[in-house]
Design a protein around this motif. Structure first.
Motif, PDB file in Angstrom:
ATOM      1  N   ASP A 170      20.889 -26.607 -33.732  1.00  0.00           N
ATOM      2  CA  ASP A 170      21.282 -26.465 -35.111  1.00  0.00           C
ATOM      3  C   ASP A 170      21.971 -27.739 -35.511  1.00  0.00           C
ATOM      4  O   ASP A 170      21.794 -28.093 -36.647  1.00  0.00           O
ATOM      5  CB  ASP A 170      22.439 -25.306 -35.157  1.00  0.00           C
ATOM      6  N   LYS A 171      22.619 -28.345 -34.724  1.00  0.00           N
ATOM      7  CA  LYS A 171      23.668 -29.466 -35.044  1.00  0.00           C
ATOM      8  C   LYS A 171      22.451 -30.736 -35.230  1.00  0.00           C
ATOM      9  O   LYS A 171      22.660 -31.650 -36.322  1.00  0.00           O
ATOM     10  CB  LYS A 171      24.385 -29.932 -33.863  1.00  0.00           C
ATOM     11  N   ALA A 172      21.294 -30.774 -34.579  1.00  0.00           N
ATOM     12  CA  ALA A 172      20.449 -31.958 -34.959  1.00  0.00           C
ATOM     13  C   ALA A 172      19.791 -31.308 -36.188  1.00  0.00           C
ATOM     14  O   ALA A 172      19.358 -32.415 -36.923  1.00  0.00           O
ATOM     15  CB  ALA A 172      19.254 -31.845 -33.822  1.00  0.00           C
ATOM     16  N   ILE A 173      19.319 -30.230 -36.576  1.00  0.00           N
ATOM     17  CA  ILE A 173      18.839 -29.890 -37.997  1.00  0.00           C
ATOM     18  C   ILE A 173      19.731 -30.283 -38.945  1.00  0.00           C
ATOM     19  O   ILE A 173      19.338 -30.814 -39.798  1.00  0.00           O
ATOM     20  CB  ILE A 173      18.397 -28.274 -37.758  1.00  0.00           C
ATOM     21  N   GLN A 174      20.905 -29.971 -38.654  1.00  0.00           N
ATOM     22  CA  GLN A 174      21.952 -30.463 -39.849  1.00  0.00           C
ATOM     23  C   GLN A 174      21.970 -31.887 -40.192  1.00  0.00           C
ATOM     24  O   GLN A 174      21.915 -32.324 -41.141  1.00  0.00           O
ATOM     25  CB  GLN A 174      23.163 -30.059 -39.576  1.00  0.00           C
ATOM     26  N   PHE A 175      22.075 -32.650 -38.960  1.00  0.00           N
ATOM     27  CA  PHE A 175      22.128 -33.959 -39.040  1.00  0.00           C
ATOM     28  C   PHE A 175      20.711 -34.457 -39.603  1.00  0.00           C
ATOM     29  O   PHE A 175      21.010 -35.353 -40.896  1.00  0.00           O
ATOM     30  CB  PHE A 175      22.023 -34.739 -37.707  1.00  0.00           C
ATOM     31  N   ALA A 176      19.414 -34.031 -39.289  1.00  0.00           N
ATOM     32  CA  ALA A 176      18.332 -34.378 -39.883  1.00  0.00           C
ATOM     33  C   ALA A 176      18.171 -34.147 -41.598  1.00  0.00           C
ATOM     34  O   ALA A 176      17.799 -34.995 -42.324  1.00  0.00           O
ATOM     35  CB  ALA A 176      17.234 -33.803 -39.364  1.00  0.00           C
ATOM     36  N   SER A 177      18.923 -33.127 -41.889  1.00  0.00           N
ATOM     37  CA  SER A 177      18.836 -32.446 -43.319  1.00  0.00           C
ATOM     38  C   SER A 177      19.695 -33.611 -44.058  1.00  0.00           C
ATOM     39  O   SER A 177      19.545 -33.422 -45.441  1.00  0.00           O
ATOM     40  CB  SER A 177      19.610 -31.245 -43.507  1.00  0.00           C
ATOM     41  N   ARG A 178      20.468 -34.340 -43.640  1.00  0.00           N
ATOM     42  CA  ARG A 178      21.266 -35.390 -44.621  1.00  0.00           C
ATOM     43  C   ARG A 178      20.295 -36.502 -44.996  1.00  0.00           C
ATOM     44  O   ARG A 178      20.875 -37.406 -45.805  1.00  0.00           O
ATOM     45  CB  ARG A 178      22.552 -35.937 -43.810  1.00  0.00           C
ATOM     46  N   LEU A 183      13.681 -37.685 -42.186  1.00  0.00           N
ATOM     47  CA  LEU A 183      13.852 -37.590 -40.554  1.00  0.00           C
ATOM     48  C   LEU A 183      13.106 -36.093 -40.449  1.00  0.00           C
ATOM     49  O   LEU A 183      13.351 -35.135 -41.078  1.00  0.00           O
ATOM     50  CB  LEU A 183      15.152 -37.336 -40.216  1.00  0.00           C
ATOM     51  N   MET A 184      12.438 -36.145 -39.427  1.00  0.00           N
ATOM     52  CA  MET A 184      11.794 -34.820 -38.841  1.00  0.00           C
ATOM     53  C   MET A 184      12.147 -34.715 -37.372  1.00  0.00           C
ATOM     54  O   MET A 184      12.596 -35.753 -36.848  1.00  0.00           O
ATOM     55  CB  MET A 184      10.144 -34.870 -38.851  1.00  0.00           C
ATOM     56  N   LEU A 185      12.274 -33.582 -36.938  1.00  0.00           N
ATOM     57  CA  LEU A 185      12.790 -33.138 -35.562  1.00  0.00           C
ATOM     58  C   LEU A 185      11.793 -32.697 -34.609  1.00  0.00           C
ATOM     59  O   LEU A 185      11.048 -31.649 -34.956  1.00  0.00           O
ATOM     60  CB  LEU A 185      14.015 -32.063 -35.661  1.00  0.00           C
ATOM     61  N   GLN A 186      11.592 -33.208 -33.654  1.00  0.00           N
ATOM     62  CA  GLN A 186      10.620 -32.837 -32.491  1.00  0.00           C
ATOM     63  C   GLN A 186      11.433 -32.160 -31.444  1.00  0.00           C
ATOM     64  O   GLN A 186      12.194 -33.207 -30.608  1.00  0.00           O
ATOM     65  CB  GLN A 186       9.687 -33.882 -32.087  1.00  0.00           C
ATOM     66  N   ARG A 225       0.702 -26.772 -31.725  1.00  0.00           N
ATOM     67  CA  ARG A 225       2.063 -26.981 -31.905  1.00  0.00           C
ATOM     68  C   ARG A 225       2.693 -26.273 -33.068  1.00  0.00           C
ATOM     69  O   ARG A 225       1.948 -26.346 -34.101  1.00  0.00           O
ATOM     70  CB  ARG A 225       2.148 -28.650 -32.182  1.00  0.00           C
ATOM     71  N   LYS A 226       3.642 -25.687 -33.001  1.00  0.00           N
ATOM     72  CA  LYS A 226       4.209 -24.916 -34.283  1.00  0.00           C
ATOM     73  C   LYS A 226       5.143 -25.747 -35.076  1.00  0.00           C
ATOM     74  O   LYS A 226       6.051 -26.486 -34.307  1.00  0.00           O
ATOM     75  CB  LYS A 226       4.995 -23.467 -33.919  1.00  0.00           C
ATOM     76  N   LYS A 227       5.094 -25.689 -36.391  1.00  0.00           N
ATOM     77  CA  LYS A 227       5.799 -26.288 -37.436  1.00  0.00           C
ATOM     78  C   LYS A 227       6.946 -25.407 -38.026  1.00  0.00           C
ATOM     79  O   LYS A 227       6.339 -24.505 -38.410  1.00  0.00           O
ATOM     80  CB  LYS A 227       5.309 -27.181 -38.222  1.00  0.00           C
ATOM     81  N   TYR A 228       8.130 -25.561 -37.998  1.00  0.00           N
ATOM     82  CA  TYR A 228       9.033 -24.751 -38.617  1.00  0.00           C
ATOM     83  C   TYR A 228       9.851 -25.482 -39.753  1.00  0.00           C
ATOM     84  O   TYR A 228      10.321 -26.580 -39.445  1.00  0.00           O
ATOM     85  CB  TYR A 228      10.157 -24.215 -37.683  1.00  0.00           C
ATOM     86  N   PHE A 229      10.095 -25.010 -40.850  1.00  0.00           N
ATOM     87  CA  PHE A 229      10.707 -25.679 -42.041  1.00  0.00           C
ATOM     88  C   PHE A 229      12.130 -25.006 -42.264  1.00  0.00           C
ATOM     89  O   PHE A 229      12.097 -23.700 -42.504  1.00  0.00           O
ATOM     90  CB  PHE A 229       9.912 -25.667 -43.447  1.00  0.00           C
ATOM     91  N   ILE A 230      13.046 -25.485 -41.741  1.00  0.00           N
ATOM     92  CA  ILE A 230      14.511 -24.768 -41.551  1.00  0.00           C
ATOM     93  C   ILE A 230      15.493 -25.863 -42.400  1.00  0.00           C
ATOM     94  O   ILE A 230      15.573 -26.964 -41.988  1.00  0.00           O
ATOM     95  CB  ILE A 230      14.892 -24.760 -40.185  1.00  0.00           C
ATOM     96  N   ASP A 231      16.062 -25.392 -43.453  1.00  0.00           N
ATOM     97  CA  ASP A 231      17.042 -26.130 -44.302  1.00  0.00           C
ATOM     98  C   ASP A 231      16.672 -27.342 -44.755  1.00  0.00           C
ATOM     99  O   ASP A 231      17.147 -28.376 -44.712  1.00  0.00           O
ATOM    100  CB  ASP A 231      18.470 -26.134 -43.425  1.00  0.00           C
ATOM    101  N   GLY A 232      15.317 -27.379 -44.945  1.00  0.00           N
ATOM    102  CA  GLY A 232      14.654 -28.611 -45.680  1.00  0.00           C
ATOM    103  C   GLY A 232      14.093 -29.609 -44.533  1.00  0.00           C
ATOM    104  O   GLY A 232      13.774 -30.748 -45.058  1.00  0.00           O
ATOM    105  N   VAL A 233      14.172 -29.289 -43.411  1.00  0.00           N
ATOM    106  CA  VAL A 233      13.695 -29.993 -42.225  1.00  0.00           C
ATOM    107  C   VAL A 233      12.737 -29.535 -41.759  1.00  0.00           C
ATOM    108  O   VAL A 233      12.444 -28.272 -41.317  1.00  0.00           O
ATOM    109  CB  VAL A 233      15.007 -30.310 -41.137  1.00  0.00           C
ATOM    110  N   GLU A 234      11.576 -30.344 -41.349  1.00  0.00           N
ATOM    111  CA  GLU A 234      10.585 -30.072 -40.851  1.00  0.00           C
ATOM    112  C   GLU A 234      10.681 -30.086 -39.034  1.00  0.00           C
ATOM    113  O   GLU A 234      11.206 -31.284 -38.529  1.00  0.00           O
ATOM    114  CB  GLU A 234       9.326 -30.937 -40.967  1.00  0.00           C
ATOM    115  N   VAL A 235      10.689 -28.954 -38.553  1.00  0.00           N
ATOM    116  CA  VAL A 235      10.852 -28.954 -37.077  1.00  0.00           C
ATOM    117  C   VAL A 235       9.710 -28.683 -36.158  1.00  0.00           C
ATOM    118  O   VAL A 235       9.058 -27.549 -36.561  1.00  0.00           O
ATOM    119  CB  VAL A 235      12.079 -28.017 -36.755  1.00  0.00           C
ATOM    120  N   GLU A 236       9.384 -29.535 -35.299  1.00  0.00           N
ATOM    121  CA  GLU A 236       8.132 -29.407 -34.583  1.00  0.00           C
ATOM    122  C   GLU A 236       8.425 -28.931 -32.949  1.00  0.00           C
ATOM    123  O   GLU A 236       9.334 -29.724 -32.446  1.00  0.00           O
ATOM    124  CB  GLU A 236       7.255 -30.522 -34.512  1.00  0.00           C
TER     125      GLU A 236
END
Length: 311
Positions: A170-178, A183-186, A225-236
Motif C-alpha cells: 500500500d505504501k508503494a502504491i501511494q508513493f507511485a500515485s504522487r 510510475l508503474m508498480l511491478q 500477468r494480471k494488471k490492477y488499477f488502484i488509486d490511479g496506479v497501474e500495478v502488475e
C-alpha cells in the motif's frame, strides 16, 4: 526460418535481454544475476553488442532490455546504447543508485525507459535487502531525474519478501500515485535462486488483496500477468514460479555479460559463445543455432499445461 527466430515449440523471438556486466554496487539477498553462474570479469564490448542486435533485427527483433548486475556500473553504457541500430524499444533495469547523474545522457543516446528496483521505502528494510545504508535517497533522486529526462513510464520493481516488505504494498502504491502516471508498480514473486525460500510470500493472498482494491483489472494473456488499477496506479503482479503460460510463450533470447547466447534463464548447459570478432552473418548463424536449443523449462514439470497460446 521465414526471417523469424522460431524455436522447435513455435515460440518466436521478438526481444533480447542483454546483461552488460556482473558488477553491482548493491548486494541484494535475492539477486539471480540473470541466471549467470560464472565469475568471469570479461565484459562484452559495445561494438559486439551492436553487431548482435543488428543481426537480431534481421529476424524481426525490435526490443532490447539491458540489465546486469547493474548496467550503470559500465562507464560506456551510453556508448553501448548509441551504437545500436534503430529499434522500437530500448530499456534498462537498474537499481537507480547511479541514475540521477546519467538519466539525461542515457535518454540523449537513445534509451527509452527504465525499470528501477525499489524493494522497500523503509530505510532499515532497504538496508537489509540490499546491504546499502545510503542507496534509498539516491534512488529518489534517480526517479525524478529519469522523469525529467523522459525515461517513462518507469516500472518500479518490488520483489515481495515475507516478513520484510510484504506489508509495504500500500505504501508503494501511494508513493507511485504522487508521480502523475509516470510510475508503474511491478510486484514480483521471489525466485529462489539463493536459498531464500523462507522469504517466499503467499502470492495468492496478495492477488486477492489487489483484486479487492482494484477499480479495474485485466490479464495479459500471453504471460498470465494480471494488471490492477488502484488509486490511479497501474500495478502488475509478476508470477514467474511455475507459470507454465509465461514459460510456454517466452519470446526472449538472453545474452550474458561475457557474450554468450543464453536460450533460457534457468539453464546454463546450452549456451553459445559469440567471440568479439564475430561478423553479423556469423552471429545470425549463432542465433539460429541458439533458438533451436530452446525448450520450455517447465515442459516436463507441468506438461499438461504446456499449451502454446496464440498472440
Amino acid at each position: 526460418m521465414n526471417n523469424m527466430l522460431m524455436d522447435p515449440y513455435g515460440r518466436v523471438i521478438t526481444s533480447l535481454r542483454i546483461s552488460v556486466t556482473q558488477r553491482c554496487n548493491l548486494g541484494c539477498i535475492y539477486c539471480h544475476q540473470e541466471g549467470e553462474n560464472s565469475n568471469s570479469i570479461s565484459e562484452i564490448s559495445p561494438k559486439t553488442i551492436a553487431r548482435i542486435v543488428t543481426a537480431a533485427t534481421e529476424y524481426g527483433v525490435r526490443k532490447v532490455k539491458f540489465s546486469g548486475g547493474e548496467p550503470l556500473m559500465r562507464n560506456d553504457f551510453e556508448e553501448i546504447i548509441a551504437a545500436l541500430p534503430e529499434l522500437k524499444d530500448v530499456s534498462a533495469t537498474t537499481n537507480g543508485v547511479l541514475l540521477s547523474e546519467r538519466a539525461a545522457s542515457l535518454a540523449k543516446n537513445g534509451l527509452n525507459r527504465v525499470n528501477i528496483s525499489l524493494p522497500s521505502l523503509n530505510k532499515e528494510h532497504y538496508k537489509f535487502i540490499t546491504g546499502s545504508r545510503h542507496g534509498l535517497p539516491r534512488i529518489m533522486e534517480g526517479i525524478n531525474a529519469a522523469i525529467d529526462a523522459g525515461l517513462t513510464p518507469i516500472k518500479l520493481n518490488m520483489v515481495l519478501l515475507k516478513g520484510i516488505n510484504e506489508f509495504e504494498i500500500d505504501k508503494a502504491i501511494q508513493f507511485a500515485s504522487r508521480f502523475d502516471g509516470n510510475l508503474m508498480l511491478q510486484l514480483i514473486e521471489l525466485m529462489n535462486f539463493k536459498n531464500t525460500s523462507q522469504y517466499t510470500v503467499d502470492i495468492e493472498t496478495v492477488e486477492k488483496m489487489l483484486e479487492s482494491r482494484a477499480t479495474y483489472m485485466y490479464e495479459r494473456r500471453m504471460h498470465r500477468r494480471k494488471k490492477y488499477f488502484i488509486d490511479g496506479v497501474e500495478v502488475e503482479l509478476v508470477r514467474p514460479i511455475d507459470n507454465s503460460s509465461f514459460c510456454a510463450n517466452c519470446n526472449r533470447m538472453r545474452l550474458t555479460s561475457s557474450g554468450k547466447l543464453k536460450p533460457c534463464l534457468m539453464r546454463n548447459d546450452n549456451l553459445i559463445d559469440i567471440h568479439e570478432e564475430a561478423t553479423v552473418p556469423e552471429i545470425k548463424a549463432m542465433l539460429e543455432r541458439a533458438v533451436q536449443r530452446r525448450e520450455p523449462y517447465y515442459k516436463e514439470l507441468n506438461s499438461k499445461n504446456m499449451i502454446l497460446l496464440k498472440t
